[in-house]
Design a protein around this motif. Structure first.
Motif, PDB file in Angstrom:
ATOM      1  N   ILE A 222      -7.478  15.052  15.520  1.00 12.53           N
ATOM      2  CA  ILE A 222      -8.078  16.203  14.840  1.00 12.53           C
ATOM      3  C   ILE A 222      -7.607  16.298  13.383  1.00 12.53           C
ATOM      4  O   ILE A 222      -8.418  16.521  12.485  1.00 12.53           O
ATOM      5  N   ILE A 223      -6.294  16.102  13.143  1.00 13.39           N
ATOM      6  CA  ILE A 223      -5.810  16.289  11.763  1.00 13.39           C
ATOM      7  C   ILE A 223      -6.415  15.282  10.795  1.00 13.39           C
ATOM      8  O   ILE A 223      -6.421  15.524   9.600  1.00 13.39           O
ATOM      9  N   ARG A 224      -6.947  14.175  11.304  1.00 13.18           N
ATOM     10  CA  ARG A 224      -7.594  13.216  10.419  1.00 13.18           C
ATOM     11  C   ARG A 224      -8.782  13.851   9.690  1.00 13.18           C
ATOM     12  O   ARG A 224      -9.141  13.442   8.598  1.00 13.18           O
ATOM     13  N   PHE A 225      -9.411  14.854  10.332  1.00 12.35           N
ATOM     14  CA  PHE A 225     -10.590  15.459   9.713  1.00 12.35           C
ATOM     15  C   PHE A 225     -10.214  16.553   8.726  1.00 12.35           C
ATOM     16  O   PHE A 225     -11.079  17.154   8.108  1.00 12.35           O
ATOM     17  N   PHE A 226      -8.901  16.808   8.567  1.00  9.49           N
ATOM     18  CA  PHE A 226      -8.452  17.737   7.532  1.00  9.49           C
ATOM     19  C   PHE A 226      -8.355  17.034   6.179  1.00  9.49           C
ATOM     20  O   PHE A 226      -8.136  17.672   5.169  1.00  9.49           O
TER      21      PHE A 226
ATOM     22  N   ILE B 292       0.833  -1.204   0.000  1.00 11.92           N
ATOM     23  CA  ILE B 292       0.000   0.000   0.000  1.00 11.92           C
ATOM     24  C   ILE B 292       0.867   1.253   0.000  1.00 11.92           C
ATOM     25  O   ILE B 292       0.602   2.219  -0.708  1.00 11.92           O
ATOM     26  N   ALA B 293       1.958   1.209   0.770  1.00 16.03           N
ATOM     27  CA  ALA B 293       2.830   2.380   0.880  1.00 16.03           C
ATOM     28  C   ALA B 293       3.430   2.741  -0.471  1.00 16.03           C
ATOM     29  O   ALA B 293       3.528   3.914  -0.838  1.00 16.03           O
ATOM     30  N   ILE B 294       3.855   1.732  -1.227  1.00 18.45           N
ATOM     31  CA  ILE B 294       4.471   2.003  -2.522  1.00 18.45           C
ATOM     32  C   ILE B 294       3.435   2.564  -3.496  1.00 18.45           C
ATOM     33  O   ILE B 294       3.686   3.486  -4.250  1.00 18.45           O
ATOM     34  N   TRP B 295       2.203   2.037  -3.392  1.00 18.33           N
ATOM     35  CA  TRP B 295       1.123   2.483  -4.272  1.00 18.33           C
ATOM     36  C   TRP B 295       0.708   3.928  -3.957  1.00 18.33           C
ATOM     37  O   TRP B 295       0.386   4.707  -4.852  1.00 18.33           O
ATOM     38  N   ALA B 296       0.723   4.294  -2.653  1.00 17.63           N
ATOM     39  CA  ALA B 296       0.201   5.607  -2.255  1.00 17.63           C
ATOM     40  C   ALA B 296       1.313   6.558  -1.821  1.00 17.63           C
ATOM     41  O   ALA B 296       1.301   7.077  -0.722  1.00 17.63           O
ATOM     42  N   ARG B 297       2.268   6.802  -2.700  1.00 18.27           N
ATOM     43  CA  ARG B 297       3.324   7.753  -2.347  1.00 18.27           C
ATOM     44  C   ARG B 297       2.805   9.186  -2.414  1.00 18.27           C
ATOM     45  O   ARG B 297       1.964   9.509  -3.234  1.00 18.27           O
ATOM     46  N   ALA B 298       3.357  10.052  -1.558  1.00 17.59           N
ATOM     47  CA  ALA B 298       2.934  11.458  -1.560  1.00 17.59           C
ATOM     48  C   ALA B 298       3.952  12.296  -2.322  1.00 17.59           C
ATOM     49  O   ALA B 298       5.144  12.108  -2.162  1.00 17.59           O
ATOM     50  N   SER B 299       3.467  13.227  -3.180  1.00  7.86           N
ATOM     51  CA  SER B 299       4.413  14.050  -3.922  1.00  7.86           C
ATOM     52  C   SER B 299       4.253  15.546  -3.667  1.00  7.86           C
ATOM     53  O   SER B 299       5.078  16.335  -4.103  1.00  7.86           O
ATOM     54  N   THR B 300       3.192  15.957  -2.961  1.00  9.68           N
ATOM     55  CA  THR B 300       3.065  17.386  -2.630  1.00  9.68           C
ATOM     56  C   THR B 300       2.896  17.516  -1.117  1.00  9.68           C
ATOM     57  O   THR B 300       2.585  16.535  -0.437  1.00  9.68           O
ATOM     58  N   THR B 301       3.074  18.753  -0.595  1.00 13.03           N
ATOM     59  CA  THR B 301       2.897  18.928   0.854  1.00 13.03           C
ATOM     60  C   THR B 301       1.448  18.634   1.236  1.00 13.03           C
ATOM     61  O   THR B 301       1.185  18.093   2.301  1.00 13.03           O
TER      62      THR B 301
ATOM     63  N   VAL C  28      -2.155  16.191   4.517  1.00 15.61           N
ATOM     64  CA  VAL C  28      -3.594  15.942   4.657  1.00 15.61           C
ATOM     65  C   VAL C  28      -4.147  15.058   3.535  1.00 15.61           C
ATOM     66  O   VAL C  28      -5.328  15.130   3.203  1.00 15.61           O
ATOM     67  N   ALA C  29      -3.276  14.221   2.937  1.00 19.61           N
ATOM     68  CA  ALA C  29      -3.697  13.261   1.898  1.00 19.61           C
ATOM     69  C   ALA C  29      -4.441  13.929   0.753  1.00 19.61           C
ATOM     70  O   ALA C  29      -5.359  13.357   0.175  1.00 19.61           O
ATOM     71  N   GLY C  30      -4.051  15.178   0.439  1.00 17.88           N
ATOM     72  CA  GLY C  30      -4.666  15.886  -0.683  1.00 17.88           C
ATOM     73  C   GLY C  30      -6.131  16.226  -0.460  1.00 17.88           C
ATOM     74  O   GLY C  30      -6.832  16.612  -1.388  1.00 17.88           O
ATOM     75  N   LYS C  31      -6.619  16.095   0.786  1.00 21.17           N
ATOM     76  CA  LYS C  31      -8.025  16.357   1.136  1.00 21.17           C
ATOM     77  C   LYS C  31      -8.977  15.571   0.252  1.00 21.17           C
ATOM     78  O   LYS C  31     -10.035  16.069  -0.122  1.00 21.17           O
TER      79      LYS C  31
END
Lengths: 594, 84
Positions: A266-270, A21-30, A35-38
């Motif tokens: 709390i940050i989960r709801f962002f 899952i980690a390899i599939w869901a890499r993050a490329s922006t802040t 916040v997982a791209g909201k």
């Protein structure tokens, strides 16, 4: 198949899943990183929040706590779920509307103060770091008990897994991994409970089994039977209150407010797309949490009953009524090896007597009638109740392997959420917000990955060398969140008049009073021997335990912030506009002032 | 603040207050303060106060959040402050 091989296979499979899952869901922006791209669906976010929230403590310790405290443990059940009502109605939708990345960022902007932001960062780091140490320890324990590898090896394995998916994937990777971890942990938790409920009551649903009659033909309700078994052996009845009402009330309140104020929750709801998603996502989170939290009381009561019946096999006081030590079951021997279960044959009769020898009348009677000379189960660690439960009930090996994987999933998912909260407050609040506002997005992303790696190393270090206060941290984490963060956040939305001076004074006085109260009874910074008074109910002010003081600290925070704000100048106009703006979901109507 | 937004906020506060009353009643009142009184009532094998403290309050919490969320969605549309 051999239990250990099976456990290796099950735990190995879950690890492969998390890495995939980690390899599939890499993050490329802040935005993806923080916040997982909201872009997370509210139900998926609810599931991830549930995994984030339910730690090694919820999974391993809570049912044990209930087993030995009975009704009094209700404070944890209500406290750790009721906070979500506060979160859904008082914080989550508004902070989502505000639309930034971290909790200290909101506090800093709302109170137009870098000082307030730094106070919030300090509270966040102390609360999260103390909390994460416990998770690291939980991972090490699960590995060493079930896979029989050294504690250190287990800890390094856990750290490496978290490192891979948290550093690579940020919030995006963490969220999708947590969804998988929720499925593993809830399956591992409920399957043994279903089997045990079926064995004891004939009802497969543990929540109903707890209120059913025993399947042994006696026709007695399970809870009545448990009360009887316990009182017959001199213990207090399971369903009656043992502590004081005021302490139960305040402890429940502290846990609820603390839950709502913990930044990693709390940050989960962002991460959800819209304000309305934030509201309903809190509901889904609580659904997924409630599945475990309503099962726990059944596991607690049934495990306690099984334990008592295993040892007191026949009539109390009769020669053959107690378990012969030589005939003890395999799980008994296994847990004796870990030191978490200890037996001492005080009257040299080769049998096990487990009763409340602090109940003087009962103890004297049994000494005279049956030659009992004290409780021989000198140690029954609460934490073994969930882990030993499948063995006590003779469940198949794959269930036991599953419980190991579930405990590790619970610890990993919580650790990752906490580490992200720490890393983002360092890179986003301290570095970008205060010290180096001119760094680019790319540099900030790198900084937060470095901060995450650093946080994992610090947590790992403390996991290996646990400070003496490891057991006390829950009080501290919840006390800090309840007394400082929650009131500042809530008033930031609901009371426009609160200004910079009021908020800072409120946070510091709430925080200060709570810390002093905890340290007073537990030692300054938890150094043994520095406590001002013994930590006993007689010494507590009005009978309030240090764990329960967070609610009082929150009240102090509210009162101080309100009073100071009202004697100082109003917050600037653009701040008042900002508050008006976050109170409504859309942007229709008056333009906001900035 | 426009009068529409003010009306929206007031309605929101009323709803939150109502929900928090229920939240308080099922946990603090039924589960803690009145537990002995309610325990005189038996539902199956559960004493009622004990049931609220270890089961019932949690179910009500879940229901409350969904009730709040759906009422807020209606309120958002009524005051035309919804996002989409």
């Amino acid at each position: 198949m051999e239990l250990q091989t099976l456990t290796f296979i099950v735990v190995g499979l879950t690890f492969a899943l998390y890495i995939g899952i980690a390899i599939w869901a890499r993050a490329s922006t802040t935005s993806e990183y923080y916040v997982a791209g909201k872009g997370i669906h509210p139900i998926a976010n609810g599931m991830a929040t549930a995994a984030d929230w339910m730690s090694a403590a919820s999974f391993i310790s809570m049912a044990g706590l209930i087993a030995f405290k009975g009704y009094d443990a209700s404070v944890y059940l209500m406290g750790w779920t009721g906070g979500y009502v506060l979160l859904a109605m008082l914080l989550a939708p508004y902070l989502r509307k505000y639309g930034k990345f971290t909790v200290p960022e909101f506090i800093g902007d709302r109170y137009y103060s870098k000082a307030a932001r730094i106070v919030a960062v300090i509270c966040l780091i102390v609360a999260s770091l103390t909390y994460v140490i416990g998770q690291m320890k939980g991972i090490g324990v699960a590995f060493s008990r079930f896979l029989e590898v050294p504690f250190e090896v287990g800890l390094f394995a856990g750290m490496s897994i978290v490192f891979v998916y948290a550093v690579l994937g940020g919030m995006k990777g963490i969220t999708y991994t947590q969804i998988a971890q929720y499925c593993v942990l809830i399956f591992a938790y409920t399957v043994p409970a279903v089997f045990i409920s079926l064995q004891l009551t004939g009802n497969p649903i543990p929540q109903l089994g707890l209120g059913s009659t025993m399947a042994d033909g006696s026709g007695m309700y399970l809870l009545d039977k448990l009360d009887l078994v316990l009182t017959d052996l001199g213990f207090a009845a399971y369903t009656v209150q043992k502590g004081t009402t005021i302490n139960m009330f305040l402890l429940t309140m502290s846990l609820m407010i603390g839950t709502a104020g913990l930044p990693h929750v709390i940050i989960r709801f962002f991460t959800v797309p819209k304000v309305k998603d934030a509201r309903v996502s809190a509901g889904w989170a609580l659904v997924f949490i409630a599945i475990l939290y309503t099962t726990a009381p059944a596991i607690g009561a049934m495990a306690r009953l099984n334990l008592m019946n295993t040892i007191q096999t026949g009539e109390i006081g009769s020669a053959e009524g107690n378990l012969a030590y030589d005939e003890r079951p395999a799980w008994f021997t296994n847990w004796e090896k870990t030191g978490l279960l200890k037996y001492e044959d005080k009257n040299d009769d080769g049998r096990v007597q487990y009763y409340n020898d602090k109940n003087k009348a009962f103890s004297d009677k049994m000494a005279a009638d049956a030659g009992w000379s004290g409780n021989e189960m000198v140690k029954v660690d609460r934490d073994i109740m969930v882990l030993a439960n499948p063995e006590i009930s003779n469940l198949p090996n794959w269930v036991i392997a599953l419980v190991a994987a579930g405990g590790i999933a619970a610890a990993l998912s919580t650790a990752a959420g906490l580490l992200l909260a720490i890393a983002s407050s360092i890179s986003h609040d301290l570095l970008k917000g205060v010290f180096r506002p001119d760094i680019t997005e790319k540099q900030e992303l790198t900084a937060s990955r470095v901060a995450m790696a650093g946080a994992i190393l610090v947590a790992g270090y403390f996991g290996l060398n646990p400070p003496g206060f490891a057991a006390q941290v829950v009080a501290l984490a919840f006390g800090l969140a309840a007394s400082s963060l929650f009131p500042a956040l809530m008033m930031g939305v609901f009371v426009k008049r609160i200004n910079r001076a009021g908020a800072i004074a409120g946070m510091l006085s709430g925080l200060g009073s709570t810390l002093v109260y905890i340290f007073w009874y537990k030692g300054w910074f938890f150094f043994p021997g520095t406590e001002m008074m013994a930590n006993t109910p007689d010494n507590w002010i009005l009978g309030i335990s240090p764990e329960a003081f967070g609610a009082v600290g929150a009240l102090i925070n509210f009162v101080v912030a309100w009073s100071v704000s009202n004697v100082t100048e109003e917050p600037p106009e653009h701040i008042q506009h900002m508050v008006e703006d976050i109170r409504v979901p859309g942007n229709i109507g008056t333009p906001s002032g900035h | 603040m426009s009068s529409n937004k003010q009306a929206y906020w007031k309605a929101n506060l009323r709803l939150v207050a109502g929900c928090l009353v229920v939240w308080f009643v099922v946990s603090y009142l039924f589960g803690i303060l009145l537990v002995d009184v309610l325990n005189t009532i038996q539902i199956g094998g559960y004493k009622l106060g004990f049931w609220f403290a270890q089961q019932g309050s949690i179910y009500v919490f879940v229901g409350l959040i969904f009730f709040y969320a759906s009422r807020m969605n209606k309120l958002d549309r009524k005051h035309d402050v919804h996002e989409d």
